[in-house]
Design a protein around this motif. Structure first.
Motif, short mmCIF file in Angstrom:
data_model
loop_
_atom_site.label_atom_id
_atom_site.label_comp_id
_atom_site.label_asym_id
_atom_site.label_seq_id
_atom_site.Cartn_x
_atom_site.Cartn_y
_atom_site.Cartn_z
N UNK A 86 0.80 -1.22 0.00
CA UNK A 86 0.00 0.00 0.00
C UNK A 86 0.84 1.27 0.00
N UNK A 87 1.93 1.29 0.75
CA UNK A 87 2.76 2.50 0.80
C UNK A 87 3.34 2.83 -0.57
N UNK A 88 3.76 1.81 -1.30
CA UNK A 88 4.31 2.04 -2.64
C UNK A 88 3.24 2.58 -3.58
N UNK A 89 2.01 2.03 -3.46
CA UNK A 89 0.92 2.52 -4.32
C UNK A 89 0.63 3.99 -4.02
N UNK A 90 0.55 4.33 -2.75
CA UNK A 90 0.23 5.70 -2.35
C UNK A 90 1.31 6.67 -2.82
#
Length: 718
Positions: free
Chosen positions: A328-332
């Motif tokens: 999720x952090x990479x997507x955000x």
């Protein structure tokens, strides 16, 4: 001979049989299986009756001079099921007492062992123990999956130990139902839990073809109607989860849901497997436009890399291209950059600058409050960030459930000054914490029509994500009056494995799971002995269900047994090294491959000590690193921290340096601001040990040197 196309199926035991064969025999067996699948009635396949066999429908087939296959080939119909492959004598020995029957209650194909002792009831003694299932009628036992031929065996079971002893004689669906009944479930509860009806299935006792289509049969038998899939199964590492789903998993995966789904389950119950098969099923059956995508997200880069690698094993190329796997952090981060955001995402706990900001803010605005810096950090994370608090009035009203230190209104107002100072420093330096980034991304999504290609989001390890993460996920697939919420989210997690301290109530994040909550209870990975030991580590730890309820492990059990975990407290580190070396030597003598052995430590510093020792003994090692999928092609004993081991599995695991001050981490204990904080740290460490221990399939060693960890009972294990 029938002119109808034959129905050819492969039993899951075949994968075990193949794994035991030497390379040359394996290649011959694989070649035979492809020929068998293509035409089981080929003139080159000779079916022979098995002398003295209990079941006249079983036949042997020649693979080479020594190798034989056992096939279910009923006289009626056109069904051929490959059940077993072994050398000549052992194959016949396996087959002679086997029976294949259609259970008319469940409709499933069952293959089980019967001998004279097991089918002939012994006369009851005057003071015999009551049977474990005396309260059930024969009809109810059959409904639970017990074949009529084994009713006498089940009637002689007096205890859970007897049941475990009889496991090998029972079909897996029967053992599962009996296990749940023995665990305290009523007959009605067992039937509901297994989603079985208290009536006959309608499948005739001789209709093997229809029986193979039931979910109960599909857990054990795969109808080989796809030649390419069969070839992939024979070419790739032989992992049953790729093909054989438990009925409880299949019912979750292969259907439409009218809203978000939450799936709970203990370690090893196949939650991630279900999530991956769900993504594959959606990609194959529910994406209608070329641009449609499934987002598969999880909390860490490690798990995302592992999931991507595993999806390659079960998905065809076009399916894989339609599943975006990213933590999720990479997507955000990528999403915010695409919208012109230049601030950097920084992670609390791993950034010295943030620690400096806190020290500065507390010194300037909170030094008179009598609170530790760690208290402010925890309050910020658990109350301010978790609730999306942006001003003092919101903080004064924000709930503080579970926070140990009581605060009056004035003290909260004073604390807010510290938070304002910390926030100001973040803004000055151009930093965003992850929760800030989630919130900003959500606000962008909510402010304009969505152009994202996602038709569904699959979330793994949901217990490690906080409220802001799930508010963002809800915004990725928004619920609206003009379109349905069908298949929007598939969320899997387990509060017992929460190792990053976050908690969430899905309902407060706009994610309504009412009527769509399910639980998996069968552990496929870990032996019952290892599972019980790991669960004991969590005794007394309160566990939530991700939606403001409590969770427990009632009915949670493993499908197989193995040696008890070995627990050893040694005098010093040299002795611990010696104990570990002896254990590794024993495993290698038993045929364990080095790459199937993993040594797990609490942190990297401790792991390095053991790595250096093994290298000094000229033992090859492979460290499993962050952000990289494990490369199974490399030879050597695996090394991993407890956090990196999450999501992996090995035949044998050693938990090393389980010492006082290491587990629980002494620095985390000292930094806890109050008693509630200390209990939270200890509970989190217990969960971490539980996660690490349940990476083991068959063997577990737990060692310490000097004073052992307080959370492990070394004395009781002696």
């Amino acid at each position: 001979m029938s002119t109808l196309n034959p129905v050819v199926a492969i039993g899951d035991d075949i994968l075990d049989c193949l794994s035991r064969l030497p390379k040359g025999a394996y290649q011959k067996a694989a070649k035979f299986i492809m020929r068998f699948r293509s035409d089981p009635r080929s003139s080159g396949i000779n079916y022979e009756r098995i002398q003295n066999a209990k079941d006249d429908n079983l036949r042997s087939v020649r693979i080479d001079q020594n190798l034989r296959g056992i096939v279910l080939a009923p006289e009626k119909g056109n069904v051929y099921v490959l059940l077993w492959i072994d050398n000549h004598d052992d194959a016949y020995k396996w087959a002679v007492n086997r029976m294949a029957r259609v259970n008319v209650a469940s409709g499933s194909l069952q293959v089980f062992s019967v001998d004279e002792k097991s089918v002939k009831a012994e006369p009851k003694k005057e003071e015999a123990k009551p049977g474990l299932f005396d309260d059930l009628r024969d009809r109810e036992l059959v409904r639970l999956g017990v074949p009529e031929e084994l009713l006498s065996v089940v009637r002689k079971i007096n205890s859970e130990a007897d049941l475990e002893t009889a496991e090998d004689s029972l079909p897996p669906d029967a053992y599962e139902g009996l296990y749940l009944k023995a665990a305290g479930y009523s007959y009605e509860e067992v039937m509901a839990e297994l989603d079985r009806k208290d009536e006959d299935s309608g499948v005739a006792s001789d209709d093997f073809e229809t029986a193979l289509q039931t979910d109960e049969s599909k857990r054990k038998y795969w109808v080989a109607d796809d030649e390419e899939e069969l070839q992939r199964m024979l070419d790739a590492p032989l992992e049953k989860w790729r093909v054989f789903l438990h009925p409880s998993q299949r019912k979750l995966v292969e259907r439409d849901w009218n809203g978000p789904v939450r799936v709970l389950g203990g370690a090893g119950t196949g939650k991630t497997v279900a999530a991956m098969h769900r993504a594959r099923w959606l990609a194959e059956h529910r994406l209608t436009r070329p641009a449609d995508r499934i987002l598969f997200t999880t909390f860490t880069s490690n798990l995302a890399a592992d999931i991507q690698e595993n999806l390659r094993a079960i998905c065809e190329t076009d399916q894989l291209q339609r599943i975006e796997v990213v933590h999720l952090d990479a997507w955000v981060s990528a999403f915010l950059r695409s919208h012109g955001e230049s601030r950097s995402i920084v992670f609390p706990g791993s950034n010295e600058k943030l620690d400096g900001f806190w020290t500065e803010a507390v010194t300037n605005y909170g030094s008179e409050l009598g609170l530790e810096t760690k208290f402010f950090q925890d309050e910020w994370s658990a109350v301010v960030q978790a609730n999306g608090v942006s001003n003092r009035d919101q903080y004064l009203r924000a709930p503080r459930i579970g926070r140990g230190t009581r605060l009056d209104r004035k003290k909260k107002a004073d604390i807010w000054k510290v938070f304002e100072a910390y926030r100001a420093r973040l803004d000055e330096e151009g930093y965003l914490e992850p929760d800030d980034a989630y919130r900003l991304a959500r606000e962008i999504l909510e402010s304009r029509p969505s152009t994202l290609p996602y038709k569904s989001v699959v979330v793994d390890e949901a217990q490690d994500m906080g409220p802001e993460a799930f508010r963002l996920i809800r915004a990725l697939i928004p619920e609206a009056e003009d379109h349905p919420d069908t298949n929007s989210m598939f969320i899997v997690g387990d509060g017992h494995q929460r190792i990053y301290g976050r908690r969430v109530v899905l309902g407060r994040c706009g994610i309504n799971i009412r009527g769509r909550s399910r639980k998996l209870r069968v552990n496929y990975r870990t032996s019952e002995e290892i599972r019980k030991w790991a669960v004991s580590i969590l005794a007394g730890v309160p566990i939530d269900d991700l939606d403001d309820g409590a969770d427990d492990e009632r009915g949670y059990r493993s499908l197989f047994h193995g040696p008890a975990p070995e627990i050893a407290n040694t005098k010093n580190q040299a002795n611990e090294f010696e104990r570990l070396g002896a254990w590794v030597g024993e495993l290698e003598n038993e045929g364990f491959s080095p790459k199937d052995i993993c040594i797990i430590a609490r942190d990297k510093r401790t792991l390095r000590l053991f790595e250096n020792h093994l290298r000094s003994e000229e033992i090859a090692t492979v460290e499993i690193k962050r952000r990289q999928a494990e490369d199974r092609r490399r030879q050597g004993i695996r090394l991993a921290t407890m956090h990196r081991a999450k999501g992996l599995e090995f035949m044998a695991v050693a938990l090393v340096a389980m010492n006082d001050g290491v587990v629980p981490n002494v620095l985390a204990i000292r930094a806890a601001p109050d008693e509630a904080g200390r209990e939270e740290v200890i509970d989190a460490e217990r969960m971490l040990v539980y996660v690490a221990a349940t990476r083991a399939k068959k063997r577990l060693l737990v060692t310490s040197s000097g004073k052992p960890s307080e959370i492990i009972d070394f004395e009781g294990a002696k």
